[in-house]
Design a protein around this motif. Structure first.
Motif, short mmCIF file in Angstrom:
data_model
loop_
_atom_site.label_atom_id
_atom_site.label_comp_id
_atom_site.label_asym_id
_atom_site.label_seq_id
_atom_site.Cartn_x
_atom_site.Cartn_y
_atom_site.Cartn_z
N THR A 109 -11.96 -2.50 8.68
CA THR A 109 -11.33 -1.79 7.57
C THR A 109 -10.37 -2.72 6.85
OG1 THR A 109 -11.47 0.31 8.77
CG2 THR A 109 -9.95 0.21 6.91
N LEU A 110 -10.46 -2.74 5.51
CA LEU A 110 -9.57 -3.51 4.66
C LEU A 110 -9.02 -2.60 3.57
CD1 LEU A 110 -11.79 -6.70 4.20
CD2 LEU A 110 -9.90 -6.42 5.81
N ASP A 111 -7.75 -2.79 3.20
CA ASP A 111 -7.18 -1.94 2.15
C ASP A 111 -6.10 -2.69 1.38
OD1 ASP A 111 -4.29 -1.05 3.11
OD2 ASP A 111 -5.58 -0.96 4.87
N TYR A 112 -5.88 -2.24 0.14
CA TYR A 112 -4.83 -2.78 -0.71
C TYR A 112 -4.36 -1.67 -1.64
CZ TYR A 112 -2.26 -5.54 -4.12
OH TYR A 112 -1.27 -6.03 -4.94
N SER A 113 -3.06 -1.59 -1.87
CA SER A 113 -2.53 -0.61 -2.81
C SER A 113 -1.33 -1.19 -3.54
CB SER A 113 -2.14 0.69 -2.09
OG SER A 113 -1.05 0.47 -1.21
N ASP A 114 -1.09 -0.69 -4.75
CA ASP A 114 0.00 -1.16 -5.59
C ASP A 114 0.64 0.06 -6.24
OD1 ASP A 114 1.16 -2.05 -8.32
OD2 ASP A 114 0.91 -3.93 -7.25
N SER A 115 1.97 0.13 -6.22
CA SER A 115 2.65 1.27 -6.83
C SER A 115 3.90 0.78 -7.53
CB SER A 115 3.02 2.32 -5.78
OG SER A 115 3.92 1.79 -4.83
N SER A 116 4.27 1.47 -8.60
CA SER A 116 5.50 1.16 -9.32
C SER A 116 6.07 2.45 -9.87
CB SER A 116 5.23 0.17 -10.46
OG SER A 116 4.36 0.73 -11.42
N ALA A 117 7.39 2.46 -10.07
CA ALA A 117 8.06 3.66 -10.55
C ALA A 117 9.36 3.26 -11.24
CB ALA A 117 8.36 4.62 -9.40
N VAL A 118 9.82 4.12 -12.16
CA VAL A 118 11.13 3.99 -12.78
C VAL A 118 11.88 5.26 -12.46
CG1 VAL A 118 12.44 3.66 -14.90
CG2 VAL A 118 10.23 2.53 -14.62
N ARG A 119 12.93 5.16 -11.66
CA ARG A 119 13.64 6.33 -11.15
C ARG A 119 15.04 6.42 -11.75
NH1 ARG A 119 11.15 8.15 -6.40
NH2 ARG A 119 9.71 6.69 -5.40
N PRO A 120 15.61 7.62 -11.72
CA PRO A 120 16.99 7.76 -12.18
C PRO A 120 17.99 7.01 -11.32
CG PRO A 120 15.89 9.87 -12.20
CD PRO A 120 14.99 8.93 -11.48
N ALA A 121 17.71 6.85 -10.00
CA ALA A 121 18.67 6.22 -9.11
C ALA A 121 17.93 5.50 -8.00
CB ALA A 121 19.63 7.25 -8.53
N LYS A 143 5.90 -1.97 -5.33
CA LYS A 143 5.54 -2.07 -3.92
C LYS A 143 4.05 -2.39 -3.80
CE LYS A 143 6.16 0.41 0.46
NZ LYS A 143 6.65 1.67 1.07
N GLN A 144 3.75 -3.35 -2.92
CA GLN A 144 2.35 -3.70 -2.63
C GLN A 144 2.14 -3.63 -1.11
OE1 GLN A 144 4.34 -6.24 -4.33
NE2 GLN A 144 3.98 -5.02 -6.18
N LEU A 145 1.03 -3.02 -0.73
CA LEU A 145 0.65 -2.93 0.67
C LEU A 145 -0.77 -3.45 0.84
CD1 LEU A 145 2.44 -0.11 0.02
CD2 LEU A 145 2.11 0.17 2.46
N TYR A 146 -0.98 -4.22 1.90
CA TYR A 146 -2.32 -4.72 2.19
C TYR A 146 -2.47 -4.83 3.70
CZ TYR A 146 0.23 -9.11 2.75
OH TYR A 146 1.12 -10.07 3.16
N GLY A 147 -3.70 -4.73 4.16
CA GLY A 147 -3.90 -4.82 5.59
C GLY A 147 -5.35 -4.68 5.98
N GLY A 148 -5.56 -4.71 7.28
CA GLY A 148 -6.90 -4.58 7.80
C GLY A 148 -6.87 -4.35 9.30
N SER A 149 -7.98 -3.87 9.82
CA SER A 149 -8.08 -3.65 11.26
C SER A 149 -9.52 -3.87 11.70
CB SER A 149 -7.64 -2.23 11.63
OG SER A 149 -8.51 -1.26 11.06
N LEU A 150 -9.66 -4.31 12.93
CA LEU A 150 -10.97 -4.50 13.56
C LEU A 150 -10.96 -3.76 14.88
CD1 LEU A 150 -13.76 -5.88 13.69
CD2 LEU A 150 -12.63 -7.81 14.84
N ARG A 151 -11.87 -2.79 15.00
CA ARG A 151 -11.96 -1.98 16.22
C ARG A 151 -13.35 -2.13 16.82
NH1 ARG A 151 -13.49 3.17 18.06
NH2 ARG A 151 -12.03 4.11 19.54
N ILE A 152 -13.38 -2.54 18.08
CA ILE A 152 -14.64 -2.68 18.81
C ILE A 152 -14.55 -1.76 20.02
CG2 ILE A 152 -16.18 -4.26 20.02
CD1 ILE A 152 -14.93 -6.54 18.42
N ALA A 153 -15.47 -0.80 20.11
CA ALA A 153 -15.43 0.21 21.18
C ALA A 153 -16.79 0.37 21.81
CB ALA A 153 -14.94 1.54 20.62
N GLY A 154 -16.77 0.64 23.10
CA GLY A 154 -18.01 0.87 23.82
C GLY A 154 -17.71 1.36 25.22
#
Length: 401
Positions: A109-121, A143-154
């Motif tokens: 699994t791989l992911d990336y997200s980007d967010s921005s805001a203008v707040r009163p405080a 804010k930027q978030l990125y990551g990944g995971s590798l899961r092997i199950a058996g």
């Protein structure tokens, strides 16, 4: 999924008061696609798209999901004549799954997200109930978030096993004023973090009389942080010059390791006894510098620190449940765990840089029941959490640790 009480006996880093688990959707053995759009007030636009494909033999599947959201401001700033409290978010996530004939499943699994805001405080105040404000300089957040995971199950010979490798990176920056029209001060934070973990987990049933889970968890973290406060019109009242700035720089490193396990013994057809244990070690290191700019020149740092601290932890859990009638089982659990301490790293001109670990004991009694063949479920619980050396965040006045 919300789990109360001490957690970490079945994996993860451990939590002293409960877990909130988010279960994402993985790749499925099918071909499908969907698109969802939403329009709303303040020119809100939102879209979500998902595409899932699988191989002819259904041995490999891939799921790609993307989302986008944008909303104009909901609060009018009388100072600038513009709307603030805006939002913009987008993200993408991909999950690739391979299933083999030997029963081994691999998930990447791989992911990336980007967010921005203008707040009163600053500090995340949404101010959704406000219509107008008077702010010299609104707070901007990125804010930027990125990551990944590798899961092997058996599984083999009655024992199921899983290896989970995960990484996560975060970049965060926020700058704003004091949420007034007087331009008293500015404050900001620039922070980057990187996390990595490796978990090995095994589970099985022993002679149909007990179910058990055991494993190990290793975790590492790197964190760089720069924060500042700059005095503007408030400077004379505090005996400083306009533009007086205090800045802290912190470089943190952390690693930890833990062994965990939990077992449920089916003592009788009605009685289950539960026990869990987790032991861990954590080491943290801090390189810290605190400096002042008096508005015209950078002065010598007030503090330069290089420190290290260590923590050990022992989690335990005891519980029992008894099925008084088919589908109705009262239960009781007692658990205890500790949260490691750490370092204060934001504008600390004096005092101790580190703080102690927090310990918590949770008591819970309740009943779980299913009726009409599982068509109806009714549960009830009462719990009590006792904390020792509780960790709290306090934002004090300027130059006041």
């Amino acid at each position: 999924e919300v789990l109360r009480g001490t957690q970490g006996f079945n994996g993860g880093r451990g939590a002293i008061a409960g877990d909130v688990r988010i279960n994402t959707v993985g790749a499925k053995a099918e071909d499908s696609a969907s698109l969802e759009t939403t329009l709303g007030r303040f020119a809100q636009r939102q879209a979500r798209a998902v595409a899932n494909v699988t191989s002819k033999e259904k041995a490999a599947s891939n799921r790609l999901a993307a989302s986008y959201q944008r909303r104009d401001g909901t609060v009018f700033n009388r100072t600038t004549g513009e709307d603030i409290n805006t939002r913009r978010n987008w993200g993408v996530r991909d999950n690739f799954t391979v299933r083999t004939g030997t029963g081994v499943t691999t998930d990447l699994t791989l992911d990336y997200s980007d967010s921005s805001a203008v707040r009163p405080a600053t500090g995340g105040f949404d101010s959704v109930l406000q219509n107008e404000v008077t702010i010299f300089r609104p707070t901007t957040e990125d804010k930027q978030l990125y990551g990944g995971s590798l899961r092997i199950a058996g599984g083999r010979r009655g024992i199921d096993g899983a290896s989970i490798t995960a990484i996560r990176g975060i970049g965060y920056e926020t700058v704003g004023s004091d949420a007034s029209a007087a331009n008293l001060l500015d404050q900001g934070l620039d922070q980057s973090e990187f996390y990595g973990s490796q978990e090995l987990r095994f589970s099985s049933t022993f002679r149909n009389a007990a179910d058990w889970t055991a494993g190990t968890y290793i975790y590492g973290q790197l964190k760089d942080q720069e924060s500042f406060i700059r005095l503007n019109n408030s400077a004379p009242g505090l005996g400083q010059v306009f533009g007086h700035t205090e800045t802290s720089f912190a470089d943190q490193k952390l690693w930890s390791a833990a062994l965990f396990g939990e077992a449920t013994w089916h003592a009788t057809d009605e009685l289950d006894l539960i026990a869990g244990l987790r032991g861990g070690y954590e080491h943290q290191a801090l390189d810290y510098r605190y400096a002042i700019n008096n508005g015209t020149a950078v002065l010598a740092p007030l503090q330069v620190r290089s420190e290290g601290i260590e923590f050990t932890s022992l989690f335990w859990k005891l519980g029992a449940s008894y099925e008084v009638m088919p589908g109705v089982a009262p239960y009781v659990t007692v658990s205890r765990g500790s949260k490691p301490g750490g370092f204060n790293t934001t504008l600390l001109p004096s005092g101790a840089a580190d703080f102690k670990k927090e310990t918590a004991t949770t008591y819970e009694v309740g009943v779980k029941s299913a009726w009409f063949g599982g068509a109806a479920v009714a549960n009830a619980a009462a719990f009590y959490l006792q904390r020792e050396d509780q960790q709290v965040q306090n934002i004090g006045a300027f130059n006041n640790p």
